[in-house]
Design an enzyme around this catalytic site. Structure first.
Site, PDB file in Angstrom:
ATOM      1  N   HIS A 118       0.870  -1.178   0.000  1.00 24.38           N
ATOM      2  CA  HIS A 118       0.000   0.000   0.000  1.00 24.38           C
ATOM      3  C   HIS A 118       0.911   1.233   0.000  1.00 24.38           C
ATOM      4  CE1 HIS A 118      -2.863   2.861   1.808  1.00 24.38           C
ATOM      5  NE2 HIS A 118      -3.831   2.013   1.509  1.00 24.38           N
ATOM      6  N   ASP A 195       3.341  -4.559   7.999  1.00 26.91           N
ATOM      7  CA  ASP A 195       2.061  -3.852   7.961  1.00 26.91           C
ATOM      8  C   ASP A 195       0.957  -4.882   8.220  1.00 26.91           C
ATOM      9  OD1 ASP A 195      -0.294  -2.598   7.383  1.00 26.91           O
ATOM     10  OD2 ASP A 195       0.313  -1.841   5.413  1.00 26.91           O
ATOM     11  N   GLN A 198      -4.241  -5.459   7.199  1.00 29.50           N
ATOM     12  CA  GLN A 198      -5.211  -6.417   6.651  1.00 29.50           C
ATOM     13  C   GLN A 198      -5.138  -7.779   7.341  1.00 29.50           C
ATOM     14  OE1 GLN A 198      -7.481  -5.334   4.812  1.00 29.50           O
ATOM     15  NE2 GLN A 198      -6.633  -3.503   3.867  1.00 29.50           N
ATOM     16  N   LYS A 221     -10.162  -0.587  10.722  1.00 31.10           N
ATOM     17  CA  LYS A 221     -10.353  -1.765   9.879  1.00 31.10           C
ATOM     18  C   LYS A 221     -10.717  -2.985  10.728  1.00 31.10           C
ATOM     19  CE  LYS A 221      -6.961  -0.406   6.345  1.00 31.10           C
ATOM     20  NZ  LYS A 221      -7.747   0.209   5.288  1.00 31.10           N
ATOM     21  N   CYS A 361      -4.656   2.267  -3.658  1.00 29.11           N
ATOM     22  CA  CYS A 361      -3.428   2.833  -3.075  1.00 29.11           C
ATOM     23  C   CYS A 361      -2.232   1.928  -3.322  1.00 29.11           C
ATOM     24  CB  CYS A 361      -3.581   3.113  -1.591  1.00 29.11           C
ATOM     25  SG  CYS A 361      -4.858   4.311  -1.237  1.00 29.11           S
TER      26      CYS A 361
END
Lengths: 406, 141
Positions: A118, A195, A198, A221, A361
């Site tokens: 991203h 990261d 997700q 999220k 993104c």
């Protein structure tokens, strides 16, 4: 699974009848326990935390610090000193780049970034490299979105200071082998930034088991309010890092021309903090824990498989990344021949189905895959088979609605 | 979204564009980009003595941006630069929901995009070609 006991917990599905919400990778909806907890804080515990010398401020401080403990426990960190509250994953990544990066990465050093990242896990490193004269390198994946240990070993050099990669790509939805990659990076003397935006909302994530140096994620999220995010960092790294933002609440002692800074994690939390967001995140963690990741993973995999197998049978629909359902953790990105993704999303919108379209993104990844843009459906445990059925029924009509075969 | 938003005029200009091609004899060109999707189009014009003699566009985009640009070129080719600027203003007024019936008539087929004002997410798509045109005309006059 047809008896969906979760949707009733989410007021949006009552307010917005007939909504099929399949944009969970962008942000999730919020359940009552989260909304009520944040409201309760503002109704009965609100004061400026960490400083006040009166009862209400102590309540606010406790609420905030209890949320930090809940996050620590949720991701298996050693100490609350390793949990920094930020606005979101993007701010957490910027904090690492500004603070750790500017102190430790110099001219000629290398930063390795996975090509599917991203923009939030690319641009802070791109800027840092430009500023410091460091070299930004990319780890490339195959067309199915898979990264190999061999490619990583080849891409690392004695100059690679840092390797940035998502645990789950927001385009492919594939789980990357973070533990294996962390071992390879560490053998090379390279730190790994993971990261988790997700992954943390959708599967059990343990920072000690993954052995990552930094992990970031966003509250919004994972059912929590917008504006609260987390940075996990190994204590010995955070300890040595200079502050990111300067101001109130992060100092120990200030004179006219110098200051000493507060202990971890407050050193990185300048200004009045977002207690309402933090207690909302705490409630989200409790809500997720009450369902359990076994159930969440089971539901999301089952729905992913159902959607994937149906999509494979629809002519002119192309799935990006793995051609196996198992290679998609609740995220399926796709294109439809001859129809721009914005138009795909508009057709879905006309049926009250929310999906994402664009480059998500991740423009360099789309360039790498040689596609302009794509559409994406992303699931959460509160979706059900009926949502997937309406999604696939609409997908079948997209080309006809755009004038093909008339 | 209005159910009939993708009307026949839009569908037709998207699937069978008239002005989607290179224009080697162009006297001026300009690229426009829609940052939400990364879509890019290049607008080419032949302008002589204040008159737009020919025009074309290249690039990729959604049905709305492509059809809107194609309709725009169909409308402005053969007109003066001043007329084209006036039509750009009318198009903006239409998207803003402030256009009169007489003005709408001046926009001819571009009036097919009137309902875009009810789809705020797609306004940037519809305006991409027109914004690129205004910049091109301003830069070259």
């Amino acid at each position: 699974m047809s008896d969906n006991r979760f949707k009733k917990d989410f007021p949006v599905f009552n307010e917005y009848k007939n909504l099929v919400y399949l944009d969970n990778a962008a942000t999730t909806q919020k359940p009552y326990p989260v909304l009520e907890r944040a409201a309760k804080y503002y109704k009965s515990e609100n004061a400026n935390p960490l400083r006040g010398l009166y009862d209400l401020s102590v309540k606010a401080t406790d609420a905030y610090e209890n949320a930090r403990e809940a996050v620590r426990n949720f991701i298996g960190a050693n100490s609350k000193r390793e949990i920094v509250f930020t606005r979101n994953a993007t701010e957490s990544l910027n904090l690492i780049a500004y603070s750790f990066g500017r102190a430790n990465i110099g001219h000629g050093d290398e930063i390795l970034v996975a090509i599917s990242e991203h923009h939030s896990n690319l641009l802070p490193w791109q800027q840092l490299a430009r500023e410091k004269g460091a070299v930004l390198k990319f780890l490339e994946c195959d067309e199915h979105g898979q990264y190999t240990a061999q490619a990583l070993e080849k891409a690392l050099t004695p100059k690679t200071k840092l390797f940035a990669i998502a645990q789950v790509s927001n385009v492919f939805g594939r789980v990357n082998p973070i533990k294996e990659f962390a071992d390879i990076a560490h053998k090379n003397g390279t730190l790994i930034v993971c990261d988790g935006a997700q992954s943390v909302p959708h599967m059990a994530v343990d920072v000690k088991e993954l052995d990552v140096d930094f992990l970031v994620f966003s509250g919004h999220k994972m059912l929590a309010p917008m504006g609260i995010g987390v940075l996990y960092g190994r204590e010995e790294l955070l300890e040595k890092m200079p502050p990111f933002l300067y101001g109130g609440e992060m100092i120990e002692y200030v004179t006219r021309d110098s200051a000493t800074f507060a202990e971890l994690p407050h050193k990185f939390e300048a200004g009045t903090v977002n207690v309402g967001g933090a207690v909302g995140l705490h409630a989200a963690i409790d809500y997720i824990s009450s369902i359990g990741f076994d159930e969440i993973v089971r539901r999301e995999r089952q729905l992913t498989e159902l959607a994937f197998e149906q999509m494979k049978t629809i002519p002119h629909v192309n799935i990006i990344g793995s051609q196996e359902a198992a290679g998609h953790e609740g995220i399926i990105t796709f294109t439809v021949d001859g129809v721009h993704p914005h138009d795909i999303a508009a057709v879905f919108d006309s049926e009250n189905i929310a999906i994402r379209a664009g480059h998500h993104c991740a423009q360099p990844l789309h360039q790498h895959l040689n596609i302009q843009s794509s559409a994406r459906m992303s699931l959460a445990f509160y979706n059900d088979e009926e949502d997937v059925r309406r999604f696939t029924d609409t997908l079948k009509t997209v080309r006809e609605k755009m004038g093909y075969g008339r | 979204m209005a159910d009939n938003f993708y009307n026949d005029i839009l569908i037709d200009h998207n699937l069978h564009p008239i002005h989607l091609h290179e224009l080697p004899c162009a006297t001026c060109s300009n690229a426009g980009i829609n940052p939400t999707c990364g879509d890019q189009l290049t607008l080419n014009l032949v302008v002589k003595d204040g008159l737009i003699k020919d025009g074309s566009y290249t690039g990729v985009g959604c049905a709305i941006s492509q059809a809107s640009t194609d309709i725009m070129l169909e409308l402005i080719i053969g007109r003066t630069v001043e007329d084209a600027k006036h039509l750009c203003e009318l198009f903006d007024k239409m998207i803003g929901g402030e256009i009169t019936d007489d003005e709408l008539e001046e926009l001819e087929e571009a009036a097919a995009l009137q309902n875009i004002s009810k789809m705020p997410a797609r306004v940037k798509c519809a305006k991409l070609g027109w914004k690129t045109l205004i910049r091109l005309l301003d830069d070259n006059s």
